[in-house]
Design a protein around this motif. Structure first.
Motif, short mmCIF file in Angstrom:
data_model
loop_
_atom_site.label_atom_id
_atom_site.label_comp_id
_atom_site.label_asym_id
_atom_site.label_seq_id
_atom_site.Cartn_x
_atom_site.Cartn_y
_atom_site.Cartn_z
N VAL A 1 0.85 -1.20 0.00
CA VAL A 1 0.00 0.00 0.00
C VAL A 1 0.89 1.25 0.00
O VAL A 1 0.62 2.20 -0.73
CB VAL A 1 -0.98 -0.01 1.20
N HIS A 2 1.94 1.24 0.78
CA HIS A 2 2.85 2.39 0.80
C HIS A 2 3.42 2.63 -0.59
O HIS A 2 3.46 3.76 -1.06
CB HIS A 2 3.99 2.16 1.81
N ASN A 3 3.81 1.58 -1.24
CA ASN A 3 4.46 1.69 -2.55
C ASN A 3 3.48 1.98 -3.68
O ASN A 3 3.80 2.74 -4.59
CB ASN A 3 5.23 0.40 -2.84
N GLY A 4 2.29 1.41 -3.62
CA GLY A 4 1.37 1.49 -4.75
C GLY A 4 0.09 2.24 -4.51
O GLY A 4 -0.79 2.24 -5.37
N GLY A 5 -0.06 2.85 -3.35
CA GLY A 5 -1.27 3.60 -3.07
C GLY A 5 -2.39 2.73 -2.50
O GLY A 5 -2.16 1.56 -2.17
N PRO A 6 -3.59 3.28 -2.40
CA PRO A 6 -4.70 2.59 -1.75
C PRO A 6 -4.96 1.17 -2.26
O PRO A 6 -5.31 0.29 -1.50
CB PRO A 6 -5.89 3.50 -2.03
N GLY A 7 -4.75 0.92 -3.53
CA GLY A 7 -4.96 -0.42 -4.09
C GLY A 7 -3.67 -1.16 -4.35
O GLY A 7 -3.65 -2.18 -5.03
N GLY A 8 -2.57 -0.66 -3.79
CA GLY A 8 -1.25 -1.22 -4.08
C GLY A 8 -1.07 -2.68 -3.74
O GLY A 8 -0.30 -3.38 -4.38
N CYS A 9 -1.80 -3.16 -2.76
CA CYS A 9 -1.64 -4.55 -2.37
C CYS A 9 -2.24 -5.50 -3.40
O CYS A 9 -1.99 -6.70 -3.36
CB CYS A 9 -2.24 -4.80 -1.00
N LYS A 10 -3.00 -4.96 -4.34
CA LYS A 10 -3.61 -5.80 -5.38
C LYS A 10 -2.86 -5.67 -6.71
O LYS A 10 -3.23 -6.31 -7.69
CB LYS A 10 -5.07 -5.40 -5.57
N SER A 11 -1.83 -4.84 -6.75
CA SER A 11 -1.11 -4.58 -7.99
C SER A 11 0.16 -5.43 -8.07
O SER A 11 0.98 -5.43 -7.15
CB SER A 11 -0.74 -3.10 -8.06
N ALA A 12 0.32 -6.11 -9.18
CA ALA A 12 1.52 -6.94 -9.37
C ALA A 12 2.79 -6.09 -9.33
O ALA A 12 3.86 -6.59 -8.97
CB ALA A 12 1.42 -7.69 -10.69
N SER A 13 2.68 -4.81 -9.65
CA SER A 13 3.87 -3.95 -9.69
C SER A 13 4.48 -3.70 -8.31
O SER A 13 5.60 -3.22 -8.21
CB SER A 13 3.53 -2.62 -10.36
N THR A 14 3.76 -4.04 -7.23
CA THR A 14 4.28 -3.79 -5.88
C THR A 14 4.84 -5.05 -5.21
O THR A 14 5.31 -4.99 -4.08
CB THR A 14 3.18 -3.20 -4.97
N ILE A 15 4.80 -6.18 -5.91
CA ILE A 15 5.27 -7.44 -5.31
C ILE A 15 6.75 -7.36 -4.95
O ILE A 15 7.16 -7.73 -3.85
CB ILE A 15 4.98 -8.63 -6.25
N GLY A 16 7.58 -6.86 -5.86
CA GLY A 16 9.02 -6.75 -5.60
C GLY A 16 9.31 -5.85 -4.41
O GLY A 16 10.16 -6.17 -3.58
N TYR A 17 8.61 -4.74 -4.33
CA TYR A 17 8.79 -3.82 -3.21
C TYR A 17 8.40 -4.52 -1.90
O TYR A 17 9.13 -4.44 -0.91
CB TYR A 17 7.96 -2.55 -3.40
N GLY A 18 7.28 -5.20 -1.91
CA GLY A 18 6.85 -5.95 -0.72
C GLY A 18 7.90 -6.96 -0.29
O GLY A 18 8.18 -7.12 0.90
N ASN A 19 8.50 -7.63 -1.26
CA ASN A 19 9.55 -8.60 -0.95
C ASN A 19 10.78 -7.94 -0.33
O ASN A 19 11.39 -8.48 0.59
CB ASN A 19 9.95 -9.38 -2.21
N ARG A 20 11.14 -6.77 -0.83
CA ARG A 20 12.30 -6.04 -0.27
C ARG A 20 12.04 -5.66 1.19
O ARG A 20 12.91 -5.80 2.05
CB ARG A 20 12.61 -4.80 -1.10
N VAL A 21 10.85 -5.17 1.47
CA VAL A 21 10.51 -4.81 2.85
C VAL A 21 10.50 -6.06 3.73
O VAL A 21 11.03 -6.05 4.84
CB VAL A 21 9.16 -4.06 2.92
N MET A 22 9.96 -7.14 3.22
CA MET A 22 9.88 -8.37 4.02
C MET A 22 11.26 -8.97 4.29
O MET A 22 11.46 -9.60 5.32
CB MET A 22 8.98 -9.39 3.33
N SER A 23 12.23 -8.76 3.40
CA SER A 23 13.57 -9.28 3.67
C SER A 23 14.20 -8.57 4.85
O SER A 23 14.98 -9.14 5.59
CB SER A 23 14.46 -9.19 2.43
N CYS A 24 13.84 -7.33 5.07
CA CYS A 24 14.26 -6.59 6.27
C CYS A 24 13.46 -7.03 7.47
O CYS A 24 14.00 -7.28 8.53
CB CYS A 24 14.07 -5.09 6.01
N TYR A 25 12.16 -7.14 7.29
CA TYR A 25 11.23 -7.41 8.38
C TYR A 25 11.45 -8.78 9.02
O TYR A 25 11.31 -8.95 10.21
CB TYR A 25 9.80 -7.28 7.87
N SER A 26 11.83 -9.74 8.23
CA SER A 26 11.95 -11.11 8.75
C SER A 26 13.26 -11.37 9.48
O SER A 26 13.44 -12.43 10.05
CB SER A 26 11.77 -12.12 7.60
N LYS A 27 14.17 -10.41 9.46
CA LYS A 27 15.47 -10.62 10.13
C LYS A 27 15.37 -10.36 11.61
O LYS A 27 14.58 -9.67 12.11
CB LYS A 27 16.52 -9.71 9.51
#
Length: 136
Positions: free
Chosen positions: A110-136
């Motif tokens: 949502v941060h990366n893609g706006g209100p509907g960002g969690c449904k957009s394929a274009s934000t998957i990579g960004y979500g993965n980058r955040v999660m690589s930090c978050y899971s440590k």
């Protein structure tokens, strides 16, 4: 006997009751991915300026309630920028969860893609980058 209309109203409202409260670790990871958690100046990025710790754009800042007097001032002030991101998530993160509590991945997208960002394929990579930090 409960009417079908009442049941339908309750089912529509249930997703709105879920609290979209981003945790500190997720917020820190978004900050890290956006700027190395540094108060970067504004720079042109995808049709508009992005500013500060979270690379906030004008529309995002307006949607979070326009705290701090200006986009530039808020984006450069960590407390104000944190407040803005939290308010934005409170407003929009529930749109993609179907009634469940949002995850850090949801917030990131949502941060990366706006209100509907969690449904957009274009934000998957960004979500993965955040999660690589978050899971440590």
């Amino acid at each position: 006997m409960i009417s079908k209309t009442l049941i339908a109203c309750v089912l529509v409202l249930v997703p709105l009751i879920v609290n979209a409260s981003i945790d500190d670790a997720c917020l820190a990871c978004i900050c890290q991915v956006e700027s190395g958690c540094q108060p970067l100046g504004c720079r042109w990025d995808v049709y508009s300026n992005s500013c500060g710790y979270y690379q906030l754009k004008k529309g995002y800042w307006q949607d979070c309630g326009s705290p701090g007097g200006s986009l530039q001032a808020c984006a450069a002030d960590k407390d104000c920028a944190d407040q803005c991101v939290r308010a934005y998530m409170q407003r929009y993160a529930n749109r993609c969860t179907g009634g469940r509590t949002p995850t850090c991945r949801d917030y990131a997208r949502v941060h990366n893609g706006g209100p509907g960002g969690c449904k957009s394929a274009s934000t998957i990579g960004y979500g993965n980058r955040v999660m690589s930090c978050y899971s440590k």
